[in-house]
Design a protein around this motif. Structure first.
Motif, PDB file in Angstrom:
ATOM      1  N   LYS A  42      43.903  30.196  45.057  1.00 23.00           N
ATOM      2  CA  LYS A  42      45.287  30.334  45.514  1.00 23.00           C
ATOM      3  C   LYS A  42      45.678  31.809  45.512  1.00 23.00           C
ATOM      4  O   LYS A  42      45.152  32.617  44.749  1.00 23.00           O
ATOM      5  CB  LYS A  42      46.233  29.567  44.582  1.00 23.00           C
ATOM      6  CG  LYS A  42      45.879  28.126  44.388  1.00 23.00           C
ATOM      7  CD  LYS A  42      46.575  27.285  45.411  1.00 23.00           C
ATOM      8  CE  LYS A  42      46.442  25.826  45.099  1.00 23.00           C
ATOM      9  NZ  LYS A  42      45.464  25.127  45.833  1.00 23.00           N
ATOM     10  N   GLN A  43      46.639  32.137  46.357  1.00 26.14           N
ATOM     11  CA  GLN A  43      47.073  33.527  46.473  1.00 26.14           C
ATOM     12  C   GLN A  43      47.742  34.012  45.188  1.00 26.14           C
ATOM     13  O   GLN A  43      47.570  35.168  44.797  1.00 26.14           O
ATOM     14  CB  GLN A  43      48.028  33.663  47.651  1.00 26.14           C
ATOM     15  CG  GLN A  43      48.391  35.095  47.965  1.00 26.14           C
ATOM     16  CD  GLN A  43      49.220  35.209  49.223  1.00 26.14           C
ATOM     17  OE1 GLN A  43      49.625  34.214  49.817  1.00 26.14           O
ATOM     18  NE2 GLN A  43      49.487  36.435  49.636  1.00 26.14           N
ATOM     19  N   TRP A  44      48.455  33.158  44.478  1.00 23.48           N
ATOM     20  CA  TRP A  44      49.130  33.587  43.263  1.00 23.48           C
ATOM     21  C   TRP A  44      48.140  34.004  42.181  1.00 23.48           C
ATOM     22  O   TRP A  44      48.455  34.825  41.330  1.00 23.48           O
ATOM     23  CB  TRP A  44      50.089  32.509  42.750  1.00 23.48           C
ATOM     24  CG  TRP A  44      49.435  31.233  42.315  1.00 23.48           C
ATOM     25  CD1 TRP A  44      49.228  30.117  43.072  1.00 23.48           C
ATOM     26  CD2 TRP A  44      48.883  30.947  41.028  1.00 23.48           C
ATOM     27  NE1 TRP A  44      48.583  29.161  42.334  1.00 23.48           N
ATOM     28  CE2 TRP A  44      48.364  29.641  41.065  1.00 23.48           C
ATOM     29  CE3 TRP A  44      48.790  31.664  39.841  1.00 23.48           C
ATOM     30  CZ2 TRP A  44      47.752  29.042  39.990  1.00 23.48           C
ATOM     31  CZ3 TRP A  44      48.173  31.061  38.748  1.00 23.48           C
ATOM     32  CH2 TRP A  44      47.670  29.765  38.835  1.00 23.48           C
ATOM     33  N   GLU A  45      46.924  33.433  42.212  1.00 22.47           N
ATOM     34  CA  GLU A  45      45.909  33.833  41.231  1.00 22.47           C
ATOM     35  C   GLU A  45      45.503  35.284  41.415  1.00 22.47           C
ATOM     36  O   GLU A  45      45.278  36.010  40.442  1.00 22.47           O
ATOM     37  CB  GLU A  45      44.664  32.956  41.361  1.00 22.47           C
ATOM     38  CG  GLU A  45      44.859  31.535  40.939  1.00 22.47           C
ATOM     39  CD  GLU A  45      43.621  30.712  41.194  1.00 22.47           C
ATOM     40  OE1 GLU A  45      43.205  30.012  40.262  1.00 22.47           O
ATOM     41  OE2 GLU A  45      43.070  30.773  42.303  1.00 22.47           O
ATOM     42  N   TYR A  47      47.403  37.665  42.614  1.00 20.92           N
ATOM     43  CA  TYR A  47      48.496  38.490  42.106  1.00 20.92           C
ATOM     44  C   TYR A  47      48.517  38.525  40.580  1.00 20.92           C
ATOM     45  O   TYR A  47      48.689  39.585  39.980  1.00 20.92           O
ATOM     46  CB  TYR A  47      49.846  37.986  42.631  1.00 20.92           C
ATOM     47  CG  TYR A  47      50.032  38.197  44.114  1.00 20.92           C
ATOM     48  CD1 TYR A  47      49.879  39.454  44.680  1.00 20.92           C
ATOM     49  CD2 TYR A  47      50.343  37.135  44.944  1.00 20.92           C
ATOM     50  CE1 TYR A  47      50.040  39.643  46.034  1.00 20.92           C
ATOM     51  CE2 TYR A  47      50.512  37.317  46.305  1.00 20.92           C
ATOM     52  CZ  TYR A  47      50.361  38.574  46.840  1.00 20.92           C
ATOM     53  OH  TYR A  47      50.519  38.762  48.182  1.00 20.92           O
ATOM     54  N   LEU A  48      48.323  37.381  39.955  1.00 21.32           N
ATOM     55  CA  LEU A  48      48.320  37.315  38.495  1.00 21.32           C
ATOM     56  C   LEU A  48      47.186  38.152  37.896  1.00 21.32           C
ATOM     57  O   LEU A  48      47.390  38.912  36.950  1.00 21.32           O
ATOM     58  CB  LEU A  48      48.208  35.855  38.036  1.00 21.32           C
ATOM     59  CG  LEU A  48      48.182  35.629  36.532  1.00 21.32           C
ATOM     60  CD1 LEU A  48      49.527  35.985  35.928  1.00 21.32           C
ATOM     61  CD2 LEU A  48      47.825  34.189  36.230  1.00 21.32           C
ATOM     62  N   SER A  50      45.647  40.619  39.386  1.00 19.76           N
ATOM     63  CA  SER A  50      45.891  42.034  39.693  1.00 19.76           C
ATOM     64  C   SER A  50      46.824  42.658  38.674  1.00 19.76           C
ATOM     65  O   SER A  50      46.603  43.792  38.227  1.00 19.76           O
ATOM     66  CB  SER A  50      46.487  42.186  41.096  1.00 19.76           C
ATOM     67  OG  SER A  50      45.582  41.741  42.061  1.00 19.76           O
TER      68      SER A  50
END
Length: 128
Positions: A42-45, A47-48, A50
């Motif tokens: 998932k894209q949120w992973e 970001y997290l 990073s």
């Protein structure tokens, strides 16, 4: 810093701890290529992880400079820290160039980039 002060941990131990924590990020990225549903799905992973890498990077830089200062002979600080800065900034192009070459060199280039990042964090962890 609070962790090292509270538990009286050495700079070397903190560098190893931060490098080990940083090695989890490319390891998690490699899991996404296994097809078992783990890793970057998932894209949120992204970001997290990073944000977590950014937090690790600041601590790693400060602890590694402090560890390096312990090895510098007294009276030679300016020469050794000048060398530190030149090698730090002078080699900043090397990592992105290797990742770009791996990405363009094969269809699985991103996988090899994660391997490169994992090796780049695990080798110093083992050596220290």
């Amino acid at each position: 810093l609070k962790l090292s002060v509270a538990y009286n941990l050495s700079n070397r131990f903190m560098v190893v701890l931060i490098l080990a924590a940083s090695a989890l990020i490319p390891a998690w990225g490699l899991l996404s290529f296994t097809g078992i549903g783990l890793g970057f799905q998932k894209q949120w992973e992204v970001y997290l992880l990073s944000v977590s890498f950014g937090l690790c990077l600041g601590g790693l830089q400060s602890y590694s400079r402090t560890l390096y200062a312990n090895f510098v002979p007294p009276g030679s600080e300016s020469e050794f820290f000048a060398l530190y800065e030149v090698t730090d900034k002078g080699s900043s192009w090397l990592g992105p160039m290797i990742v770009a070459a791996l990405n363009q060199g094969s269809s699985d280039g991103l996988r090899f980039a994660f391997v490169y990042l994992l090796v780049g964090t695990l080798v110093p962890t083992i050596v220290l």
